[in-house]
Every structure is written in C-alpha cells, then in structure tokens.
Design an enzyme around this catalytic site. Structure first.
Site, PDB file in Angstrom:
ATOM      1  N   GLY A 104       3.801   8.741  27.290  1.00 46.16           N
ATOM      2  CA  GLY A 104       3.261   7.381  27.281  1.00 46.16           C
ATOM      3  C   GLY A 104       3.553   6.655  28.589  1.00 46.16           C
ATOM      4  O   GLY A 104       2.791   5.781  29.001  1.00 46.16           O
ATOM      5  N   GLU A 111      10.105  15.055  32.644  1.00 42.43           N
ATOM      6  CA  GLU A 111      10.883  15.031  31.396  1.00 42.43           C
ATOM      7  C   GLU A 111      10.955  16.438  30.793  1.00 42.43           C
ATOM      8  O   GLU A 111      11.987  16.852  30.261  1.00 42.43           O
ATOM      9  CB  GLU A 111      10.244  14.063  30.401  1.00 42.43           C
ATOM     10  CG  GLU A 111      10.366  12.608  30.835  1.00 42.43           C
ATOM     11  CD  GLU A 111       9.591  11.630  29.970  1.00 42.43           C
ATOM     12  OE1 GLU A 111      10.007  10.474  29.866  1.00 42.43           O
ATOM     13  OE2 GLU A 111       8.564  12.022  29.375  1.00 42.43           O
ATOM     14  N   LYS A 129       7.887   5.681  15.271  1.00 39.53           N
ATOM     15  CA  LYS A 129       7.392   6.900  15.945  1.00 39.53           C
ATOM     16  C   LYS A 129       7.331   8.109  15.009  1.00 39.53           C
ATOM     17  O   LYS A 129       6.777   9.142  15.369  1.00 39.53           O
ATOM     18  CB  LYS A 129       8.314   7.250  17.124  1.00 39.53           C
ATOM     19  CG  LYS A 129       8.559   6.123  18.121  1.00 39.53           C
ATOM     20  CD  LYS A 129       7.342   5.852  18.951  1.00 39.53           C
ATOM     21  CE  LYS A 129       7.547   4.787  20.018  1.00 39.53           C
ATOM     22  NZ  LYS A 129       8.529   5.091  21.022  1.00 39.53           N
TER      23      LYS A 129
HETATM   24  C1  5RP Z   1       7.549   8.488  29.119  1.00 43.27           C
HETATM   25  C2  5RP Z   1       7.834   8.904  27.724  1.00 43.27           C
HETATM   26  C3  5RP Z   1       8.605   7.948  26.888  1.00 43.27           C
HETATM   27  O1  5RP Z   1       9.830   8.537  26.571  1.00 43.27           O
HETATM   28  C4  5RP Z   1       7.818   7.639  25.643  1.00 43.27           C
HETATM   29  O2  5RP Z   1       6.562   7.090  26.028  1.00 43.27           O
HETATM   30  C5  5RP Z   1       8.545   6.637  24.742  1.00 43.27           C
HETATM   31  O3  5RP Z   1       8.675   5.407  25.386  1.00 43.27           O
HETATM   32  P1  5RP Z   1       9.394   4.174  24.705  1.00 43.27           P
HETATM   33  O4  5RP Z   1      10.834   4.555  24.488  1.00 43.27           O
HETATM   34  O5  5RP Z   1       9.227   3.052  25.699  1.00 43.27           O
HETATM   35  O6  5RP Z   1       8.688   3.873  23.398  1.00 43.27           O
HETATM   36  O7  5RP Z   1       7.484   9.965  27.272  1.00 43.27           O
HETATM   37  O8  5RP Z   1       6.648   9.368  29.727  1.00 43.27           O
END
Ligand code: 5RP
Length: 234
Positions: A104, A111, A129
């Site tokens: 996201g 990562e 989530k």
């Molecule tokens: C970034 C990611 C984040 O870990 C994922 O989008 C979750 O984000 P958040 O903790 O702000 O909800 O994969 O690329």
C-alpha cells in the site's frame, strides 16, 4: 487511495506496533518495515534505544529510514548484515492462513527482500486488516519500460490492472527504486501461493505484494488489546 502521510491516531495500529517491540532484544539486527503501524514500532524502539537497548536496523524505505534516524536507531545495511534476527512490518490484508498483501505504501519490494533476510518475520496490523480470504488489490512494482507488457499480462491472467497515481505529484507514483506501481485486482484470491508464483514469472514485474512467509501476526484491536496469531492456532 487517501493520503497515507496524513493518517490520524489508530489505537489498534498503535497497540500492535508497540507490542511487537517487546520481541526486540539487546544485540539484535532488526528489519524495519514501512507504514503507519510500523511507525509505532519504530517510535517505541527509538525510546528503548535511548534508554540503552543496543540494536542495529535495516530499513525498507525512505520513510522508515527517516523515522529511524529521527528516533535515534542506528542503521546498518544488508551488505553488512545479510542475515537479520527479525523483521517487523505492516500489511494491507491478512488471511486466515497468514498470507498477506503488502505494498500500500509502494515499499513491498524492499520489504520482501528484508523479510526473506530475517530469521523471523512478524506482521503488525489492526483488526480491520484481517479477513478469511484475500481480496485486496495486489500491488506490483513494475519497470516503467514494461508498463504495457505487464498491463497486458495481468489482463490475460484475469486481473484488472490500474497504474497507481500520486496524490501530491502529477502522474504516477514512483517507488523508492524508481519504478511504477500497478495495482491489480483479482477478486477473491483462492490460492495466494499459486498467484504469487505466477506473478513472479512475469517479465517486467520487479516484485508483487503477496507475502507467504509470515511467522506471526500481532493483531491490534480497537480497544487497545493485542492478539498474537501463529499458524498453529488456526
Ligand atoms: C507499505 C506496506 C505497509 O506495511 C502496508 O501498506 C500497511 O500500512 P499501514 O500500517 O500504514 O496500514 O506494505 O508498502
């Protein structure tokens, strides 16, 4: 997508992010993920470092680099420390088998590298989530040169590809690695491992956001409590 850099407080994210900091012991080499949930982990670790905890961290993005430097966490690289003790990262969606969609924040390539470099991979997420089956769009980091090829390949696979546009810049999001992000909808994903394998073979896709290597999930509830999920508990 909304402005990810302007999110308000979230008790579930904070609870999960802070609780996971307890896993970090003196002397560990730690992978630091990206996003608002991991930001709580980084802030908590920074306070512990300032009280004497001795760790080194590998970041996954410019965001986590900036947060870690601000928090006073000493940094290292995968070149210096190719094997990490643990990595802690957020998620966009987590299914009942602990398959995860990430990306996201457009940081899923680094990562993924960091999570696979770690002996233990922990996901921190608030309860919103969690789902039975994954149905979130799958972020794809794509070489700009291969945009049309990847769009065609994803469509032929039955997906709906959409280039991710920036919110405070004209045109597309550019990842920390200089690439485009294509968000691909596949509806309900019955077999995440199989889709992950197929996406990994597509020319032009640098990395996709399906992760099948999660060891534990720290789920932060809205009331501030935390549930720890492992695969044995299914
Ligand atoms: C970034 C990611 C984040 O870990 C994922 O989008 C979750 O984000 P958040 O903790 O702000 O909800 O994969 O690329």
């Amino acid at each position: 997508m909304g402005d990810r850099n302007a999110q308000g407080p979230n008790p579930g994210k904070e609870a999960a992010g802070v609780a996971a900091a307890d896993l970090i012991l003196d002397g560990m080499i730690v992978g630091l993920g990206t996003g608002s949930t991991t930001a709580y982990t980084i802030a908590e670790l920074g306070m512990r470092v300032n009280r004497g905890l001795g760790i080194l961290a590998v970041v996954t993005s410019y965001q986590s680099q900036m947060l870690a430097i601000d928090a006073g966490i000493p940094l290292t690289t995968l070149a210096e420390h190719p094997v990490l003790d643990i990595s802690i990262d957020g998620a966009d969606q987590v299914d009942a088998d602990m398959n995860v969609i990430k990306g996201g924040g457009a940081a899923h390539t680094r990562e993924k590298v960091v999570s696979h470099s770690a002996k233990r991979f922990i996901v921190v997420a608030d309860e919103s989530k969690m789902t039975g089956q994954l149905d979130h769009f799958v972020p794809l980091e794509v070489l700009p040169y291969a945009r049309e090829l990847v769009t065609g390949t994803v469509t032929a696979m039955g997906g709906e590809p959409q280039i991710r546009l920036a919110s405070k810049k004209d045109g597309p999001v550019i990842s920390d690695n200089g690439n485009f992000i294509i968000d691909a909808r596949f509806g309900v994903i019955d077999d995440p491992a199989s889709l992950a394998k197929k996406l990994s073979t597509c020319a032009g896709i640098v990395e996709h956001g399906i992760f099948t290597n999660v060891d534990e999930v720290y789920v932060g509830m809205n009331d501030g409590s935390v549930e720890i999920r492992t695969l044995d508990q299914r």
